[in-house]
Design a protein around this motif. Structure first.
Motif, PDB file in Angstrom:
ATOM      1  N   UNK A  55     -44.002  30.016  15.101  1.00 27.72           N
ATOM      2  CA  UNK A  55     -43.474  28.776  15.671  1.00 27.72           C
ATOM      3  C   UNK A  55     -44.122  28.483  17.010  1.00 27.72           C
ATOM      4  N   UNK A  56     -44.298  27.185  17.254  1.00 23.76           N
ATOM      5  CA  UNK A  56     -44.818  26.724  18.536  1.00 23.76           C
ATOM      6  C   UNK A  56     -44.144  25.416  18.905  1.00 23.76           C
ATOM      7  N   UNK A  57     -44.303  25.039  20.164  1.00 26.05           N
ATOM      8  CA  UNK A  57     -43.686  23.796  20.635  1.00 26.05           C
ATOM      9  C   UNK A  57     -44.640  23.054  21.561  1.00 26.05           C
ATOM     10  N   UNK A  58     -44.318  21.785  21.740  1.00 25.95           N
ATOM     11  CA  UNK A  58     -45.000  21.009  22.767  1.00 25.95           C
ATOM     12  C   UNK A  58     -44.430  21.437  24.119  1.00 25.95           C
ATOM     13  N   UNK A  59     -44.924  20.876  25.190  1.00 27.70           N
ATOM     14  CA  UNK A  59     -44.506  21.260  26.533  1.00 27.70           C
ATOM     15  C   UNK A  59     -43.017  21.024  26.768  1.00 27.70           C
ATOM     16  N   UNK A  60     -42.489  19.899  26.315  1.00 28.34           N
ATOM     17  CA  UNK A  60     -41.067  19.584  26.553  1.00 28.34           C
ATOM     18  C   UNK A  60     -40.156  20.139  25.462  1.00 28.34           C
ATOM     19  N   UNK A  61     -40.740  20.729  24.432  1.00 30.93           N
ATOM     20  CA  UNK A  61     -40.031  21.355  23.317  1.00 30.93           C
ATOM     21  C   UNK A  61     -39.279  20.376  22.417  1.00 30.93           C
ATOM     22  N   UNK A  62     -39.622  19.086  22.478  1.00 33.83           N
ATOM     23  CA  UNK A  62     -39.014  18.120  21.564  1.00 33.83           C
ATOM     24  C   UNK A  62     -39.685  18.137  20.194  1.00 33.83           C
ATOM     25  N   UNK A  63     -40.915  18.664  20.155  1.00 29.39           N
ATOM     26  CA  UNK A  63     -41.640  18.811  18.893  1.00 29.39           C
ATOM     27  C   UNK A  63     -41.804  20.305  18.631  1.00 29.39           C
ATOM     28  N   UNK A  64     -41.404  20.744  17.457  1.00 32.08           N
ATOM     29  CA  UNK A  64     -41.545  22.140  17.060  1.00 32.08           C
ATOM     30  C   UNK A  64     -42.429  22.175  15.815  1.00 32.08           C
ATOM     31  N   UNK A  65     -43.389  23.080  15.814  1.00 36.47           N
ATOM     32  CA  UNK A  65     -44.299  23.239  14.682  1.00 36.47           C
ATOM     33  C   UNK A  65     -44.127  24.649  14.134  1.00 36.47           C
ATOM     34  N   UNK A  66     -43.909  24.748  12.831  1.00 35.20           N
ATOM     35  CA  UNK A  66     -43.784  26.041  12.174  1.00 35.20           C
ATOM     36  C   UNK A  66     -44.901  26.161  11.144  1.00 35.20           C
ATOM     37  N   UNK A  85     -54.108  11.504  14.912  1.00 39.26           N
ATOM     38  CA  UNK A  85     -53.844  12.460  15.990  1.00 39.26           C
ATOM     39  C   UNK A  85     -52.361  12.370  16.330  1.00 39.26           C
ATOM     40  N   UNK A  86     -51.627  13.425  16.020  1.00 37.27           N
ATOM     41  CA  UNK A  86     -50.205  13.470  16.333  1.00 37.27           C
ATOM     42  C   UNK A  86     -50.020  14.090  17.710  1.00 37.27           C
ATOM     43  N   UNK A  87     -49.106  13.514  18.489  1.00 37.62           N
ATOM     44  CA  UNK A  87     -48.836  14.006  19.834  1.00 37.62           C
ATOM     45  C   UNK A  87     -47.383  13.734  20.177  1.00 37.62           C
ATOM     46  N   UNK A  88     -46.888  14.426  21.180  1.00 39.62           N
ATOM     47  CA  UNK A  88     -45.520  14.198  21.631  1.00 39.62           C
ATOM     48  C   UNK A  88     -45.499  12.960  22.504  1.00 39.62           C
ATOM     49  N   UNK A  90     -46.682  14.219  25.977  1.00 40.57           N
ATOM     50  CA  UNK A  90     -48.095  13.963  25.747  1.00 40.57           C
ATOM     51  C   UNK A  90     -48.868  15.099  25.100  1.00 40.57           C
ATOM     52  N   UNK A  91     -48.217  16.214  24.810  1.00 36.56           N
ATOM     53  CA  UNK A  91     -48.919  17.353  24.203  1.00 36.56           C
ATOM     54  C   UNK A  91     -49.511  16.970  22.849  1.00 36.56           C
ATOM     55  N   UNK A  92     -50.798  17.298  22.619  1.00 32.52           N
ATOM     56  CA  UNK A  92     -51.362  17.100  21.288  1.00 32.52           C
ATOM     57  C   UNK A  92     -50.715  18.083  20.315  1.00 32.52           C
ATOM     58  N   UNK A  93     -50.466  17.641  19.088  1.00 34.47           N
ATOM     59  CA  UNK A  93     -49.795  18.472  18.092  1.00 34.47           C
ATOM     60  C   UNK A  93     -50.757  18.895  16.975  1.00 34.47           C
ATOM     61  N   UNK A  94     -51.360  17.927  16.318  1.00 34.27           N
ATOM     62  CA  UNK A  94     -52.303  18.242  15.249  1.00 34.27           C
ATOM     63  C   UNK A  94     -53.159  17.027  14.942  1.00 34.27           C
ATOM     64  N   UNK A  95     -54.215  17.283  14.208  1.00 28.44           N
ATOM     65  CA  UNK A  95     -55.114  16.230  13.740  1.00 28.44           C
ATOM     66  C   UNK A  95     -55.257  16.391  12.233  1.00 28.44           C
ATOM     67  N   UNK A  96     -55.302  15.277  11.537  1.00 25.42           N
ATOM     68  CA  UNK A  96     -55.558  15.329  10.099  1.00 25.42           C
ATOM     69  C   UNK A  96     -56.548  14.225   9.742  1.00 25.42           C
ATOM     70  N   UNK A  97     -57.205  14.420   8.605  1.00 19.98           N
ATOM     71  CA  UNK A  97     -58.251  13.490   8.206  1.00 19.98           C
ATOM     72  C   UNK A  97     -58.405  13.493   6.697  1.00 19.98           C
ATOM     73  N   UNK A  98     -58.944  12.410   6.190  1.00 14.94           N
ATOM     74  CA  UNK A  98     -59.206  12.325   4.753  1.00 14.94           C
ATOM     75  C   UNK A  98     -60.387  13.197   4.339  1.00 14.94           C
TER      76      UNK A  98
END
Length: 134
Positions: free
Chosen positions: A4-15, A73-76, A80-88
């Protein structure tokens, strides 16, 4: 055991449903540098079905990339923390920002867009540990 990880403010959690962080790689493209306000972006490619994002990240549709391939580009939206990038170009994976998971970040095994890497990153200062308190 998931990681598990989080953005700086912890409003976004990534597992990540993985045993250990996958091998990371560094991207030196201009857009990754701007999106993360750094000299590079360090990401861990992870199968999309193994990535769970909790919270409500904002999405920037990056259409002007160096590769010519649009990226999401997903971010909080709060910190403003970057979260992930996805592409076709790689629909099987999300490129999750390694910094969400704290230290240590796995040493990158691959570099992309090395031609836009800052030449001063080769300086001896950056290969010698420096301990500083701010």
């Amino acid at each position: 055991m998931p990681i598990e990880g989080t953005c700086l403010c912890e409003q976004i959690r990534v597992t990540l449903d993985v045993e250990k962080l996958p091998d990371s790689f560094s991207c030196f493209c201009v857009n990754c540098k701007k999106a993360g306000s750094g000299t590079m972006s360090i990401v861990v490619p992870t199968p999309r079905e193994r990535v769970k994002v909790e919270g409500k990240p904002s999405v920037y549709k990056d259409k002007e990339t160096m590769s010519g391939i649009p990226m999401d580009r997903l971010f909080c939206g709060n910190c403003g923390s970057p979260i992930l990038t996805s592409s076709t170009i790689d629909p099987a994976n999300h490129y999750v920002k390694a910094t969400l998971f704290g230290n240590p970040i796995p040493q990158p095994t691959k570099i992309t867009f090395q031609h836009t890497k800052e030449p001063w990153l080769q300086h001896e200062l950056y290969s010698t540990p420096v301990h500083t308190r701010l």
